[in-house]
Write a protein that holds these residues in place. Structure first.
Motif, PDB file in Angstrom:
ATOM      1  N   ALA A  66      26.714   0.987   6.638  1.00 19.52           N
ATOM      2  CA  ALA A  66      27.319   1.511   5.370  1.00 19.52           C
ATOM      3  C   ALA A  66      28.101   0.100   4.609  1.00 19.52           C
ATOM      4  N   GLU A  67      28.332  -0.747   5.629  1.00 22.23           N
ATOM      5  CA  GLU A  67      29.148  -2.031   5.033  1.00 22.23           C
ATOM      6  C   GLU A  67      27.984  -2.702   4.116  1.00 22.23           C
ATOM      7  N   THR A  68      26.865  -3.120   4.834  1.00 19.40           N
ATOM      8  CA  THR A  68      25.702  -3.859   4.269  1.00 19.40           C
ATOM      9  C   THR A  68      25.444  -3.149   2.960  1.00 19.40           C
ATOM     10  N   GLU A  69      25.170  -1.856   3.202  1.00 19.73           N
ATOM     11  CA  GLU A  69      24.986  -1.142   1.679  1.00 19.73           C
ATOM     12  C   GLU A  69      25.995  -1.454   0.404  1.00 19.73           C
ATOM     13  N   ARG A  70      27.453  -1.462   1.052  1.00 20.54           N
ATOM     14  CA  ARG A  70      28.332  -1.797   0.082  1.00 20.54           C
ATOM     15  C   ARG A  70      28.272  -3.132  -0.436  1.00 20.54           C
ATOM     16  N   ASP A  71      27.940  -3.875   0.442  1.00 18.71           N
ATOM     17  CA  ASP A  71      27.771  -5.363  -0.139  1.00 18.71           C
ATOM     18  C   ASP A  71      26.450  -5.524  -0.919  1.00 18.71           C
ATOM     19  N   MET A  72      25.409  -4.950  -0.528  1.00 16.35           N
ATOM     20  CA  MET A  72      24.352  -5.211  -1.486  1.00 16.35           C
ATOM     21  C   MET A  72      24.642  -4.385  -2.899  1.00 16.35           C
ATOM     22  N   HIS A  73      25.120  -3.358  -2.930  1.00 15.52           N
ATOM     23  CA  HIS A  73      25.545  -2.689  -4.104  1.00 15.52           C
ATOM     24  C   HIS A  73      26.369  -3.512  -4.918  1.00 15.52           C
ATOM     25  N   THR A  74      27.484  -4.184  -4.294  1.00 13.55           N
ATOM     26  CA  THR A  74      28.395  -5.001  -5.043  1.00 13.55           C
ATOM     27  C   THR A  74      27.484  -6.384  -5.503  1.00 13.55           C
ATOM     28  N   LYS A  75      26.690  -6.854  -4.708  1.00 17.49           N
ATOM     29  CA  LYS A  75      26.060  -7.847  -5.147  1.00 17.49           C
ATOM     30  C   LYS A  75      24.947  -7.599  -6.352  1.00 17.49           C
ATOM     31  N   LEU A  76      24.363  -6.474  -6.041  1.00 17.44           N
ATOM     32  CA  LEU A  76      23.290  -5.803  -7.205  1.00 17.44           C
ATOM     33  C   LEU A  76      24.161  -5.526  -8.512  1.00 17.44           C
ATOM     34  N   LEU A  77      25.565  -5.204  -8.493  1.00 17.02           N
ATOM     35  CA  LEU A  77      26.013  -5.039  -9.662  1.00 17.02           C
ATOM     36  C   LEU A  77      26.373  -6.181 -10.435  1.00 17.02           C
TER      37      LEU A  77
END
Length: 154
Positions: A66-77
């Motif tokens: 979940a943390e990795t997905e949040r980080d990925m989402h943030t970096k994607l944004l």
């Protein structure tokens, strides 16, 4: 009758011996059953412990996911934002380049016209010099008029 008593006594002894063997076998079977039950319970405890550890690890992995997905989402944004900004800057640069190119073309055309006009004026000036030189009176050797002479009095 003695014989019957003796027979009965032997039967009782035999029965007692068999009974003792049966009790011993039952005790041993009960002991084996108890040991088997204890082994099974220990195995169940080990399995429960292993399952609890596996569930704990699974929960940790889910948290990390979940943390990795949040980080990925943030970096994607962030990447999307940067890409949008760069696209806007690229469009702006292309527009500026187009305007600059048009301005350079206009200035080039104006410069060409100015050069043509300058060449034309130079040609006209050269022609006028030649014409002036052709129509110029030869200068007389002698006196030049003075400004006072031209006024009519000395």
């Amino acid at each position: 009758m003695d014989e019957l008593k003796l027979e009965q006594s032997k039967s009782r002894q035999h029965f007692s011996a068999e009974l003792e063997k049966g009790r011993t076998a039952i005790d041993e079977a009960a002991k084996r059953a108890t040991e088997s039950e204890h082994r099974a319970l220990r195995e169940i405890d080990r399995e429960r412990t292993a399952r609890a550890q596996a569930e704990k690890q699974l929960e940790q992995l889910r948290s990390r996911l979940a943390e990795t997905e949040r980080d990925m989402h943030t970096k994607l944004l962030e990447t999307s934002s940067i890409q949008t900004r760069l696209a806007a800057e690229l469009d702006s640069a292309r527009t500026a380049l187009g305007e600059s190119t048009r301005a350079n073309q206009v200035q080039g055309a104006e410069l060409q016209h100015a050069l043509q006009a300058a060449a034309q004026h130079k040609a006209e000036a050269d022609t006028l010099r030649v014409l002036v030189a052709q129509f110029q009176l030869p200068s007389k050797p002698g006196r030049k008029k003075r400004p006072a002479d031209s006024l009519g009095g000395k």
